[in-house]
Design a protein around this motif. Structure first.
Motif, PDB file in Angstrom:
ATOM      1  N   GLY A  23       0.804  -1.213   0.000  1.00  0.00           N
ATOM      2  CA  GLY A  23       0.000   0.000   0.000  1.00  0.00           C
ATOM      3  C   GLY A  23       0.837   1.262   0.000  1.00  0.00           C
ATOM      4  O   GLY A  23       1.895   1.337  -0.624  1.00  0.00           O
ATOM      5  N   TYR A  24       0.341   2.260   0.744  1.00  0.00           N
ATOM      6  CA  TYR A  24       0.944   3.577   0.757  1.00  0.00           C
ATOM      7  C   TYR A  24       1.458   3.896   2.165  1.00  0.00           C
ATOM      8  O   TYR A  24       0.803   3.563   3.152  1.00  0.00           O
ATOM      9  CB  TYR A  24      -0.079   4.623   0.323  1.00  0.00           C
ATOM     10  CG  TYR A  24      -0.709   4.316  -1.012  1.00  0.00           C
ATOM     11  CD1 TYR A  24      -1.934   3.657  -1.087  1.00  0.00           C
ATOM     12  CD2 TYR A  24      -0.074   4.660  -2.201  1.00  0.00           C
ATOM     13  CE1 TYR A  24      -2.510   3.354  -2.308  1.00  0.00           C
ATOM     14  CE2 TYR A  24      -0.644   4.367  -3.428  1.00  0.00           C
ATOM     15  CZ  TYR A  24      -1.858   3.707  -3.471  1.00  0.00           C
ATOM     16  OH  TYR A  24      -2.418   3.407  -4.683  1.00  0.00           O
ATOM     17  N   TRP A  25       2.596   4.579   2.201  1.00  0.00           N
ATOM     18  CA  TRP A  25       3.225   4.897   3.478  1.00  0.00           C
ATOM     19  C   TRP A  25       3.677   6.348   3.527  1.00  0.00           C
ATOM     20  O   TRP A  25       4.093   6.901   2.503  1.00  0.00           O
ATOM     21  CB  TRP A  25       4.448   3.999   3.693  1.00  0.00           C
ATOM     22  CG  TRP A  25       4.088   2.566   3.907  1.00  0.00           C
ATOM     23  CD1 TRP A  25       3.766   1.643   2.945  1.00  0.00           C
ATOM     24  CD2 TRP A  25       3.965   1.899   5.167  1.00  0.00           C
ATOM     25  NE1 TRP A  25       3.464   0.438   3.529  1.00  0.00           N
ATOM     26  CE2 TRP A  25       3.587   0.560   4.896  1.00  0.00           C
ATOM     27  CE3 TRP A  25       4.151   2.280   6.492  1.00  0.00           C
ATOM     28  CZ2 TRP A  25       3.379  -0.383   5.904  1.00  0.00           C
ATOM     29  CZ3 TRP A  25       3.951   1.346   7.483  1.00  0.00           C
ATOM     30  CH2 TRP A  25       3.563   0.037   7.189  1.00  0.00           C
ATOM     31  N   GLY A  26       3.578   6.936   4.731  1.00  0.00           N
ATOM     32  CA  GLY A  26       4.118   8.262   4.931  1.00  0.00           C
ATOM     33  C   GLY A  26       5.598   8.187   5.267  1.00  0.00           C
ATOM     34  O   GLY A  26       6.183   7.100   5.341  1.00  0.00           O
ATOM     35  N   GLN A  27       6.190   9.354   5.497  1.00  0.00           N
ATOM     36  CA  GLN A  27       7.619   9.430   5.784  1.00  0.00           C
ATOM     37  C   GLN A  27       7.921   9.172   7.256  1.00  0.00           C
ATOM     38  O   GLN A  27       9.073   8.917   7.614  1.00  0.00           O
ATOM     39  CB  GLN A  27       8.154  10.798   5.394  1.00  0.00           C
ATOM     40  CG  GLN A  27       8.149  11.025   3.884  1.00  0.00           C
ATOM     41  CD  GLN A  27       9.021  10.031   3.153  1.00  0.00           C
ATOM     42  OE1 GLN A  27      10.177   9.837   3.484  1.00  0.00           O
ATOM     43  NE2 GLN A  27       8.447   9.356   2.153  1.00  0.00           N
ATOM     44  N   GLY A  28       6.922   9.256   8.094  1.00  0.00           N
ATOM     45  CA  GLY A  28       7.120   8.970   9.509  1.00  0.00           C
ATOM     46  C   GLY A  28       7.280  10.219  10.352  1.00  0.00           C
ATOM     47  O   GLY A  28       7.685  11.277   9.867  1.00  0.00           O
ATOM     48  N   THR A  29       6.954  10.083  11.627  1.00  0.00           N
ATOM     49  CA  THR A  29       7.157  11.142  12.600  1.00  0.00           C
ATOM     50  C   THR A  29       7.742  10.505  13.865  1.00  0.00           C
ATOM     51  O   THR A  29       7.274   9.457  14.308  1.00  0.00           O
ATOM     52  CB  THR A  29       5.838  11.892  12.891  1.00  0.00           C
ATOM     53  OG1 THR A  29       6.097  12.998  13.756  1.00  0.00           O
ATOM     54  CG2 THR A  29       4.783  10.998  13.532  1.00  0.00           C
ATOM     55  N   GLN A  30       8.764  11.137  14.402  1.00  0.00           N
ATOM     56  CA  GLN A  30       9.491  10.555  15.531  1.00  0.00           C
ATOM     57  C   GLN A  30       8.788  10.849  16.855  1.00  0.00           C
ATOM     58  O   GLN A  30       8.412  11.993  17.130  1.00  0.00           O
ATOM     59  CB  GLN A  30      10.924  11.095  15.587  1.00  0.00           C
ATOM     60  CG  GLN A  30      11.746  10.596  16.749  1.00  0.00           C
ATOM     61  CD  GLN A  30      12.056   9.107  16.650  1.00  0.00           C
ATOM     62  OE1 GLN A  30      12.332   8.591  15.568  1.00  0.00           O
ATOM     63  NE2 GLN A  30      12.027   8.413  17.777  1.00  0.00           N
TER      64      GLN A  30
END
Length: 118
Positions: free
Chosen positions: A106-113
């Motif tokens: 699917g689709y993924w974001g870049q992430g947040t720490q």
């Protein structure tokens, strides 16, 4: 489909954070959405998911502390995190999958720490 996370940061143990994921693009194709996390040296794992019909699922480690919610009108996915623990420290990712397909496809974001200090 593009996914952008926000809301991560540094918080003391016992504190709270609210993550947000803004979705854009061809959203009509999206089925379930969810939050995943990956700590250094560990595999990425599911935190919570929300089906298109609103059913929610949680990892045992976050049950009773985290709440996933979905605002389809605003094309947003949220993760309310309460009673945070140092072991919750990780990069948190928003993901969306097509019906009958795996999140890996699917689709993924870049992430947040998210960092929880003791």
């Amino acid at each position: 489909v593009q996914l952008v996370e926000s809301g991560g940061g540094l918080v003391q143990a016992g504190g709270s954070l609210r993550l947000s994921c803004a979705a854009s693009g061809s959203l009509f194709s999206i089925g379930a959405m969810g939050w995943f996390r990956q700590a250094p040296g560990k595999e990425r794992g599911m935190v919570a998911t929300s089906s298109s019909g609103g059913r929610t699922y949680y990892a045992d480690s976050v049950k009773g502390r985290f709440t996933i919610s979905r605002d389809n009108d605003k094309n947003r996915l949220y993760l309310q995190m309460n009673s945070l623990k140092p072991e919750d420290t990780a990069m948190y990712y928003c993901a969306a999958r097509l019906p009958n397909r795996d999140y890996a496809e699917g689709y993924w974001g870049q992430g947040t720490q998210v960092t929880v200090s003791s």
